[in-house]
Design an enzyme around this catalytic site. Structure first.
Site, short mmCIF file in Angstrom:
data_model
loop_
_atom_site.label_atom_id
_atom_site.label_comp_id
_atom_site.label_asym_id
_atom_site.label_seq_id
_atom_site.Cartn_x
_atom_site.Cartn_y
_atom_site.Cartn_z
N GLY A 1 0.84 -1.19 0.00
CA GLY A 1 0.00 0.00 0.00
C GLY A 1 0.87 1.24 0.00
N GLN B 1 3.20 10.01 1.10
CA GLN B 1 4.46 9.26 1.21
C GLN B 1 5.41 9.54 0.06
OE1 GLN B 1 2.25 5.35 2.12
NE2 GLN B 1 4.15 5.15 3.26
N CYS C 1 5.59 0.12 7.60
CA CYS C 1 5.22 1.25 6.75
C CYS C 1 6.41 1.59 5.86
CB CYS C 1 4.86 2.45 7.63
SG CYS C 1 4.38 3.92 6.69
N LEU C 2 6.14 1.82 4.59
CA LEU C 2 7.23 2.14 3.66
C LEU C 2 7.93 3.45 4.06
CD1 LEU C 2 5.67 1.08 0.25
CD2 LEU C 2 7.27 -0.18 1.69
N HIS D 1 -4.81 1.61 7.10
CA HIS D 1 -3.48 2.20 7.23
C HIS D 1 -3.30 3.32 6.19
CE1 HIS D 1 1.05 1.56 7.90
NE2 HIS D 1 1.02 2.34 6.83
N GLU D 2 -3.75 3.07 4.95
CA GLU D 2 -3.58 4.08 3.89
C GLU D 2 -4.49 5.29 4.12
OE1 GLU D 2 -0.97 3.64 2.33
OE2 GLU D 2 -0.84 1.53 2.87
N HIS E 1 -2.92 7.54 6.48
CA HIS E 1 -1.89 8.37 5.84
C HIS E 1 -2.50 9.63 5.23
CE1 HIS E 1 1.98 6.41 6.02
NE2 HIS E 1 1.52 5.26 5.57
NI NI Z 1 2.39 3.40 5.67
#
Ligand code: NI
Length: 186
Positions: free
Chosen positions: A46, A51, A88-89, A130-131, A134
């Site tokens: 995701g 991000q 998380c990226l 989660h997204e 963000h």
């Molecule tokens: Ni994340």
């Protein structure tokens, strides 16, 4: 392909609210494509616009081959409870168990700006939540108890020097790299 630079914890853009999109344009479609390329290069499931330093209310998810584009998503309802390990990226190498509703019903627009609803549990349900977090400046760390959050932040302190200026640079070559544990980062 266009693999974008991922912003990591500490970049203020990750803490800002996003701006709803009023329609899809060729530029925004390209952003969606770039989000997928970037997510694939980073071996994630995701990714949300902040991000990659963008303010549009757009995120993507891809779990077990199911691709979801979320434009202006809203959670209509949530049920149950589940605890799942998240990464998380934007916070590489940090993982923690996060408790969230087990299933959510989400309303959003797709890449053609057509409205749709999706009800999801399991990994995709977690990923959507989660997204959407963000898109409102929220990170999975915010769901942790003080103790677990401190532990996660001390893990982050060990690795954050690898990302000068809060930037995680990826290249198209990363698209071919082998998946790692980050396979489940969102
Ligand atoms: Ni994340």
């Amino acid at each position: 392909v266009a693999v974008l630079t991922i912003r990591v914890l500490g970049d203020p853009v990750l803490r800002q609210d996003t701006i709803p999109v009023s329609g899809m344009t060729p530029e925004l479609r390209r952003l969606v494509d770039d989000l997928f390329d970037t997510m694939h290069a980073a071996k994630g499931i995701g990714l949300a616009a902040p991000q990659v330093g963008r303010r549009e209310r757009i995120a993507i998810a891809e779990v077990e081959g199911q691709r979801v584009v979320l434009v202006n998503p809203e959670i209509l309802s949530a049920a149950g409870k589940s605890k799942r390990e998240e990464g998380c990226l934007s916070i590489p190498d940090v993982f923690a168990d996060v408790q969230r509703p087990a299933t959510v019903r989400v309303q959003a627009y797709d890449a053609d700006f057509k409205p749709f609803e999706i009800e999801s549990g399991d990994l995709l349900g977690t990923c959507l939540q989660h997204e959407i977090d963000h898109l409102h400046g929220k990170l999975f760390l915010d769901h942790l108890s003080l103790l677990k959050r401190r532990r996660a932040l001390s893990e982050w302190d060990e690795v954050k020097h690898e990302f000068p200026d809060f930037r995680r640079e990826l290249t198209a070559a990363d698209l071919d790299a082998h998946p790692s544990r980050e396979d489940e980062s969102l």
